[in-house]
Design a protein around this motif. Structure first.
Motif, mmCIF file in Angstrom:
data_model
loop_
_atom_site.group_PDB
_atom_site.id
_atom_site.type_symbol
_atom_site.label_atom_id
_atom_site.label_comp_id
_atom_site.label_asym_id
_atom_site.label_seq_id
_atom_site.Cartn_x
_atom_site.Cartn_y
_atom_site.Cartn_z
ATOM 1 N N ARG A 189 0.825 -1.220 0.000
ATOM 2 C CA ARG A 189 0.000 0.000 0.000
ATOM 3 C C ARG A 189 0.847 1.253 0.000
ATOM 4 O O ARG A 189 0.578 2.205 -0.724
ATOM 5 N N ARG A 190 1.856 1.275 0.874
ATOM 6 C CA ARG A 190 2.706 2.462 0.963
ATOM 7 C C ARG A 190 3.440 2.702 -0.348
ATOM 8 O O ARG A 190 3.551 3.826 -0.816
ATOM 9 N N ILE A 191 3.960 1.629 -0.972
ATOM 10 C CA ILE A 191 4.699 1.778 -2.230
ATOM 11 C C ILE A 191 3.771 2.211 -3.359
ATOM 12 O O ILE A 191 4.098 3.128 -4.127
ATOM 13 N N LEU A 192 2.605 1.583 -3.457
ATOM 14 C CA LEU A 192 1.663 1.974 -4.514
ATOM 15 C C LEU A 192 1.167 3.405 -4.319
ATOM 16 O O LEU A 192 1.021 4.157 -5.290
ATOM 17 N N TRP A 193 0.913 3.778 -3.090
ATOM 18 C CA TRP A 193 0.427 5.124 -2.809
ATOM 19 C C TRP A 193 1.511 6.148 -3.131
ATOM 20 O O TRP A 193 1.238 7.174 -3.747
ATOM 21 N N SER A 194 2.748 5.859 -2.718
ATOM 22 C CA SER A 194 3.828 6.826 -2.892
ATOM 23 C C SER A 194 4.336 6.902 -4.328
ATOM 24 O O SER A 194 4.674 7.981 -4.805
ATOM 25 N N PHE A 195 4.426 5.763 -5.026
ATOM 26 C CA PHE A 195 4.956 5.770 -6.378
ATOM 27 C C PHE A 195 3.858 5.786 -7.438
ATOM 28 O O PHE A 195 4.135 6.096 -8.598
ATOM 29 N N GLY A 196 2.647 5.443 -7.053
ATOM 30 C CA GLY A 196 1.564 5.426 -8.027
ATOM 31 C C GLY A 196 0.742 6.685 -8.005
ATOM 32 O O GLY A 196 0.602 7.384 -9.008
ATOM 33 N N PHE A 197 0.202 7.010 -6.859
ATOM 34 C CA PHE A 197 -0.746 8.123 -6.808
ATOM 35 C C PHE A 197 -0.059 9.484 -6.838
ATOM 36 O O PHE A 197 -0.386 10.327 -7.674
ATOM 37 N N PHE A 198 0.865 9.724 -5.923
ATOM 38 C CA PHE A 198 1.425 11.072 -5.777
ATOM 39 C C PHE A 198 2.164 11.577 -7.018
ATOM 40 O O PHE A 198 1.904 12.704 -7.455
ATOM 41 N N ILE B 194 1.844 10.678 -10.160
ATOM 42 C CA ILE B 194 0.883 10.845 -11.250
ATOM 43 C C ILE B 194 -0.028 12.035 -10.971
ATOM 44 O O ILE B 194 -0.314 12.845 -11.859
ATOM 45 N N PHE B 195 -0.470 12.156 -9.721
ATOM 46 C CA PHE B 195 -1.313 13.295 -9.348
ATOM 47 C C PHE B 195 -0.576 14.608 -9.583
ATOM 48 O O PHE B 195 -1.136 15.551 -10.162
ATOM 49 N N LEU B 196 0.677 14.685 -9.141
ATOM 50 C CA LEU B 196 1.440 15.925 -9.331
ATOM 51 C C LEU B 196 1.721 16.196 -10.804
ATOM 52 O O LEU B 196 1.729 17.357 -11.233
ATOM 53 N N ALA B 197 1.937 15.142 -11.585
ATOM 54 C CA ALA B 197 2.212 15.326 -13.014
ATOM 55 C C ALA B 197 1.018 15.935 -13.735
ATOM 56 O O ALA B 197 1.186 16.665 -14.717
ATOM 57 N N PHE B 198 -0.179 15.651 -13.273
ATOM 58 C CA PHE B 198 -1.358 16.241 -13.893
ATOM 59 C C PHE B 198 -1.831 17.493 -13.173
ATOM 60 O O PHE B 198 -2.387 18.392 -13.793
ATOM 61 N N TRP B 199 -1.595 17.573 -11.878
ATOM 62 C CA TRP B 199 -2.101 18.710 -11.110
ATOM 63 C C TRP B 199 -1.314 19.985 -11.393
ATOM 64 O O TRP B 199 -1.906 21.049 -11.562
#
Length: 174
Positions: A71-80, A82-87
């Motif tokens: 969970r920590r790895i997916l959240w840190s390398f997946g969500f953040f 990608i979110f910052l790249a689009f945000w």
């Protein structure tokens, strides 16, 4: 009658009986609380040592540790990342997707038209940026959401029942 002794500085040292009878000692609550806390933690330690030998709890520990890390790895390398790249481009385009697309299309066109060295450099730069953002969030994610061991959970449940069962035998509670 209490006896007073003098210490090296010539001041009177109170007797032990005076310390427990003084109003600042809270009527003995401080002296009774230490054995109660020591008994609690000793029983908790013994219980955790016992349940560490149970195969089901050990298996649950490793499963939960794996799920926690995933969970920590997916959240840190997946969500953040990608979110910052689009945000960030979305914010820079004043929250207008048409402006964002019109700004990004020429950059993508120049990437496609460039030579392979420039493309490789761009991709490696994006990978380094993605990894650095991921590691940054991973460190803070580990700090902000520490792992909760099933051993600790089982010990908490056991100690609640232990407190209720031993409430009558323990000294006065605070």
């Amino acid at each position: 009658m209490t006896t007073e002794t003098t210490n090296d500085a010539g001041q009177a040292a109170p007797n032990h009986n005076d310390i427990t009878a003084s109003p600042s000692a809270s009527s003995g609550k401080e002296s009774l609380q230490a054995p109660e806390v020591a008994a609690y933690w000793a029983e908790r330690r013994r219980y955790i040592e016992r349940i560490r030998k149970v195969p089901e709890v050990r298996q649950r520990y490793w499963r939960e540790a794996g799920v926690y890390l995933l969970r920590r790895i997916l959240w840190s390398f997946g969500f953040f990342p990608i979110f910052l790249a689009f945000w960030v481009p979305f914010v820079l385009s004043s929250f207008n997707p048409v402006v964002m697309a019109s700004d990004l299309i020429p950059m993508l066109q120049s990437f496609v038209d460039s030579n392979p060295e420039v493309q490789a450099t761009t991709i490696s730069t994006l990978a380094i940026a993605w990894a650095s953002v991921g590691f940054f969030f991973l460190v803070f994610d580990f700090v902000l959401t520490p792992f909760r061991s099933p051993y600790e959970y089982e010990a908490d449940v056991y100690m609640r029942s232990w407190e209720q069962l031993n409430h009558d035998r323990l000294p006065n509670k605070v």
